[in-house]
Design a protein around this motif. Structure first.
Motif, mmCIF file in Angstrom:
data_model
loop_
_atom_site.group_PDB
_atom_site.id
_atom_site.type_symbol
_atom_site.label_atom_id
_atom_site.label_comp_id
_atom_site.label_asym_id
_atom_site.label_seq_id
_atom_site.Cartn_x
_atom_site.Cartn_y
_atom_site.Cartn_z
ATOM 1 N N ALA A 33 29.759 32.269 44.632
ATOM 2 C CA ALA A 33 30.310 33.620 44.579
ATOM 3 C C ALA A 33 31.610 33.595 43.788
ATOM 4 C CB ALA A 33 30.561 34.143 45.988
ATOM 5 N N VAL A 34 31.817 34.647 42.967
ATOM 6 C CA VAL A 34 33.016 34.720 42.132
ATOM 7 C C VAL A 34 33.665 36.079 42.329
ATOM 8 C CG1 VAL A 34 33.964 34.543 39.809
ATOM 9 C CG2 VAL A 34 31.923 33.214 40.419
ATOM 10 N N ARG A 110 36.052 26.846 46.665
ATOM 11 C CA ARG A 110 36.288 26.451 48.042
ATOM 12 C C ARG A 110 35.068 26.820 48.879
ATOM 13 N NH1 ARG A 110 39.251 23.910 45.772
ATOM 14 N NH2 ARG A 110 41.507 23.666 45.957
ATOM 15 N N PRO A 111 34.696 25.961 49.814
ATOM 16 C CA PRO A 111 33.555 26.289 50.680
ATOM 17 C C PRO A 111 33.924 27.384 51.671
ATOM 18 C CG PRO A 111 34.586 24.245 51.395
ATOM 19 C CD PRO A 111 35.277 24.647 50.131
ATOM 20 N N VAL A 112 32.996 28.284 51.896
ATOM 21 C CA VAL A 112 33.176 29.340 52.897
ATOM 22 C C VAL A 112 31.967 29.290 53.826
ATOM 23 C CG1 VAL A 112 33.374 31.819 53.323
ATOM 24 C CG2 VAL A 112 34.504 30.801 51.337
ATOM 25 N N ALA A 113 32.225 29.100 55.097
ATOM 26 C CA ALA A 113 31.148 29.026 56.083
ATOM 27 C C ALA A 113 30.780 30.436 56.539
ATOM 28 C CB ALA A 113 31.580 28.184 57.273
ATOM 29 N N ARG A 120 29.898 28.474 47.935
ATOM 30 C CA ARG A 120 31.106 28.181 47.166
ATOM 31 C C ARG A 120 31.707 29.499 46.708
ATOM 32 N NH1 ARG A 120 28.298 23.341 44.043
ATOM 33 N NH2 ARG A 120 29.504 21.571 44.817
ATOM 34 N N LEU A 121 33.019 29.640 46.869
ATOM 35 C CA LEU A 121 33.721 30.852 46.447
ATOM 36 C C LEU A 121 34.768 30.486 45.408
ATOM 37 C CD1 LEU A 121 34.449 33.876 46.669
ATOM 38 C CD2 LEU A 121 35.940 33.280 48.587
ATOM 39 N N MET A 122 34.742 31.215 44.294
ATOM 40 C CA MET A 122 35.732 31.053 43.232
ATOM 41 C C MET A 122 36.397 32.403 42.990
ATOM 42 S SD MET A 122 33.242 28.810 40.710
ATOM 43 C CE MET A 122 34.510 28.145 39.626
ATOM 44 N N ALA A 123 37.619 32.378 42.444
ATOM 45 C CA ALA A 123 38.358 33.624 42.229
ATOM 46 C C ALA A 123 39.178 33.527 40.953
ATOM 47 C CB ALA A 123 39.276 33.914 43.416
ATOM 48 N N THR A 124 39.276 34.641 40.247
ATOM 49 C CA THR A 124 40.094 34.661 39.036
ATOM 50 C C THR A 124 41.568 34.466 39.358
ATOM 51 O OG1 THR A 124 40.378 37.055 39.166
ATOM 52 C CG2 THR A 124 38.519 36.245 37.892
ATOM 53 N N GLY A 125 41.972 34.931 40.523
ATOM 54 C CA GLY A 125 43.386 34.976 40.871
ATOM 55 C C GLY A 125 43.887 36.404 40.762
ATOM 56 N N PRO A 126 44.833 36.781 41.585
ATOM 57 C CA PRO A 126 45.302 38.172 41.598
ATOM 58 C C PRO A 126 46.104 38.517 40.356
ATOM 59 C CG PRO A 126 46.696 36.828 43.005
ATOM 60 C CD PRO A 126 45.557 35.941 42.559
ATOM 61 N N PHE A 127 46.152 39.813 40.049
ATOM 62 C CA PHE A 127 46.980 40.326 38.967
ATOM 63 C C PHE A 127 48.366 40.564 39.551
ATOM 64 C CE2 PHE A 127 48.394 43.339 35.727
ATOM 65 C CZ PHE A 127 47.861 42.770 34.574
ATOM 66 N N SER A 128 49.288 39.686 39.217
ATOM 67 C CA SER A 128 50.588 39.690 39.880
ATOM 68 C C SER A 128 51.622 40.497 39.107
ATOM 69 C CB SER A 128 51.091 38.249 40.033
ATOM 70 O OG SER A 128 51.323 37.673 38.764
ATOM 71 N N VAL A 160 26.831 35.124 42.154
ATOM 72 C CA VAL A 160 27.098 36.532 42.440
ATOM 73 C C VAL A 160 28.551 36.817 42.093
ATOM 74 C CG1 VAL A 160 27.117 38.342 44.193
ATOM 75 C CG2 VAL A 160 25.380 36.528 44.287
ATOM 76 N N VAL A 161 28.768 37.780 41.185
ATOM 77 C CA VAL A 161 30.106 38.079 40.690
ATOM 78 C C VAL A 161 30.490 39.503 41.059
ATOM 79 C CG1 VAL A 161 31.624 38.141 38.669
ATOM 80 C CG2 VAL A 161 29.731 36.487 38.762
ATOM 81 N N ASP A 162 31.582 39.635 41.779
ATOM 82 C CA ASP A 162 32.162 40.939 42.103
ATOM 83 C C ASP A 162 33.100 41.301 40.961
ATOM 84 O OD1 ASP A 162 33.029 43.229 43.383
ATOM 85 O OD2 ASP A 162 34.446 42.168 44.684
ATOM 86 N N MET A 163 32.664 42.228 40.104
ATOM 87 C CA MET A 163 33.407 42.571 38.897
ATOM 88 C C MET A 163 34.512 43.586 39.206
ATOM 89 S SD MET A 163 31.912 40.849 36.369
ATOM 90 C CE MET A 163 31.994 41.734 34.822
ATOM 91 N N THR A 164 35.369 43.797 38.217
ATOM 92 C CA THR A 164 36.433 44.778 38.385
ATOM 93 C C THR A 164 35.860 46.186 38.355
ATOM 94 O OG1 THR A 164 38.672 45.338 37.669
ATOM 95 C CG2 THR A 164 37.010 45.147 35.950
ATOM 96 N N ALA A 165 36.604 47.130 38.925
ATOM 97 C CA ALA A 165 36.135 48.507 38.995
ATOM 98 C C ALA A 165 36.200 49.172 37.623
ATOM 99 C CB ALA A 165 36.982 49.292 39.999
ATOM 100 N N GLY A 166 35.336 50.170 37.436
ATOM 101 C CA GLY A 166 35.362 50.952 36.212
ATOM 102 C C GLY A 166 34.671 50.271 35.041
ATOM 103 N N SER A 167 34.879 50.813 33.847
ATOM 104 C CA SER A 167 34.167 50.349 32.661
ATOM 105 C C SER A 167 34.775 49.106 32.037
ATOM 106 C CB SER A 167 34.115 51.472 31.615
ATOM 107 O OG SER A 167 35.425 51.894 31.269
ATOM 108 N N ASP A 168 35.867 48.575 32.597
ATOM 109 C CA ASP A 168 36.448 47.339 32.075
ATOM 110 C C ASP A 168 35.444 46.185 32.099
ATOM 111 O OD1 ASP A 168 38.892 48.144 31.260
ATOM 112 O OD2 ASP A 168 40.010 47.417 32.992
ATOM 113 N N SER A 169 34.446 46.274 32.953
ATOM 114 C CA SER A 169 33.458 45.208 33.033
ATOM 115 C C SER A 169 32.706 45.030 31.718
ATOM 116 C CB SER A 169 32.452 45.506 34.149
ATOM 117 O OG SER A 169 33.092 45.548 35.400
#
Length: 328
Positions: A33-34, A110-113, A120-128, A160-169
Motif C-alpha cells: 500500500a502506498v 513498514r509492516p502493518v498488521a 507493507r505500507l509506504m508513504a510519500t511523506g507529508p507536505f510540510s 494499492v495507491v491512495d492518490m492525491t485529491a482532485g485532478s493533480d493525479s
C-alpha cells in the motif's frame, strides 16, 4: 496488479482505499500500500496510531537510495543523479517485486498488521511548512512514480495507491501505471464533475476507470450517479457503522463489516483482476517511455545536463515473467 484510488477531497477515497486493502488481505492477497496523498491519512485508516503514522519513512527522503538501487548495472544510466521520476528500466536495471525483500522496502516500507494478515505500507511523506513556496506535490511523489516504473507485479498481487485529491493525479505519467483506477464519487454535482475531468484525461491513454459511489443514502442517489456516469458506475457504498467505529479508532474485526459493503469490495477486486488480464505489457512500457521523453525535453535534460532520451532501452519490455523472484 496496480490499483489507484482517486477523487475529490472529502469523497472518502482514503477510507475506501483502506477497506479495499483490508478486504484483499482477508482474501490472502499480498499487498503493498502506498499513501501518495498530500494529506497522509492512509496509515491511520489502516489502524496506526498517531505516533506510528507520523514516523512512517518518507519515500522522497530516500530518493538517492532508490535511484542507486534501481539503476543496477544499466549501462544507459551513467549515474543515479541522472535519473528522474520517469526514468524507465532497461537491461541491467533492478526491478521491484511485490513479494520480495530489497533495500527499497527496507528503507521505505513498514509492516502493518491487520486482522487477517500483514501488508507493507509506504508513504510519500507529508507536505510540510518548509515545502511551501519551494516544492510542489509532484516533487513528493517522484519517488513513487520511479518505483512504479520499476515494479513488476504478478496476478493476485496488489499495489494499492491512495492518490492525491482532485485532478493533480493526472499531472504526470503516473496515472498510466495502474490496471484499474477507482474514482470515489459522492452523489453530488461536484462529485460527478471530478469524474468528467478524469474521464477526459483517461480516454486518450486507454485507462480503465470505474466509479465507486460513496455516501449513497438511497435509490435516488444511485439513480443520480447512474444518470451522470452511466456504465462506469461499478458499485455504491452507503452508511457503515463499522467505518464510523473505525474513524473513532475503535474498529470491530473486519469480518463484521456489513455484508453489502463486503460484496461491493469483492466486485471491485473481481473487476481489477479482469482488468489485469487485459494488460498490454508493450503498451504499458511504451507509455512509460512516452512520458519520460516528454519530461526529458521539457525540463529533465536541462536539470541533469544529460540527454535523458539515451536512457531508453528500445529492446526492453516489462513482462509478467519478470515478476518472478530473482536469484540474489
Amino acid at each position: 496488479m496496480k490499483i489507484a484510488f482517486v477523487g475529490k477531497g472529502g469523497s472518502g477515497k482514503t477510507t475506501l482505499s483502506s477497506l479495499f486493502i483490508r478486504h484483499l488481505t482477508a482474501n490472502e492477497a499480498p499487498v503493498v500500500a502506498v499513501d501518495a496523498d498530500i494529506n497522509q491519512h492512509l496509515g491511520a485508516a489502516l489502524g496506526l496510531d498517531d505516533t506510528a503514522a507520523a514516523t512512517l519513512p518518507a519515500m522522497g527522503a530516500h530518493l538517492p537510495l532508490i535511484k542507486e538501487y534501481l539503476r543496477g548495472t544499466n549501462p544507459r544510466i551513467s549515474s543515479a543523479d541522472s535519473m528522474i521520476k520517469t526514468t524507465p528500466p532497461g537491461e541491467g536495471s533492478r526491478l521491484l517485486r511485490v513479494c520480495e525483500n530489497n533495500p527499497v522496502y527496507d528503507a521505505c516500507a513498514r509492516p502493518v498488521a491487520l486482522d487477517d494478515g500483514e501488508i507493507r505500507l509506504m508513504a510519500t511523506g507529508p507536505f510540510s511548512e518548509s515545502d511551501l513556496g519551494v516544492a510542489c506535490y509532484h516533487s513528493k511523489v517522484g519517488a513513487v512514480e520511479l518505483c512504479l516504473n520499476h515494479l513488476v507485479d504478478g496476478p493476485h498481487e496488489y499495489v494499492v495507491v491512495d492518490m492525491t485529491a482532485g485532478s493533480d493525479s493526472f499531472a504526470s505519467g503516473m496515472f498510466t501505471r495502474f490496471d484499474m483506477t477507482f474514482l470515489v464519487a459522492e452523489p453530488t454535482r461536484k462529485g460527478v464533475s471530478v469524474y468528467r475531468q478524469y474521464k477526459e484525461y483517461a480516454r486518450d491513454f486507454g485507462i480503465s476507470l470505474k466509479v465507486v459511489g460513496n455516501k449513497v443514502q438511497g435509490r435516488d442517489d444511485v439513480e443520480f450517479l447512474r444518470d451522470e456516469v452511466g456504465e462506469d458506475l461499478l458499485v455504491t457504498v452507503g452508511h457503515s457503522e463499522w467505518v464510523r467505529a473505525m474513524e473513532k479508532g475503535r474498529p470491530a474485526r473486519f469480518e463484521l463489516l456489513e455484508a453489502d459493503n463486503r460484496c461491493a469490495l469483492q466486485t471491485m477486486q473481481d473487476t481489477a483482476e479482469d482488468s489485469y488480464e487485459l494488460r498490454d505489457w508493450e503498451r504499458y512500457t511504451r507509455q512509460m517511455v512516452h512520458f519520460h521523453l516528454r519530461n526529458a525535453e521539457n525540463w529533465g535534460n536541462a536539470k541533469t545536463g544529460v540527454d535523458l532520451a539515451a536512457q531508453v532501452d528500445p529492446a526492453f519490455v516489462l513482462s509478467e515473467a519478470l515478476a518472478l523472484p530473482q536469484p540474489s
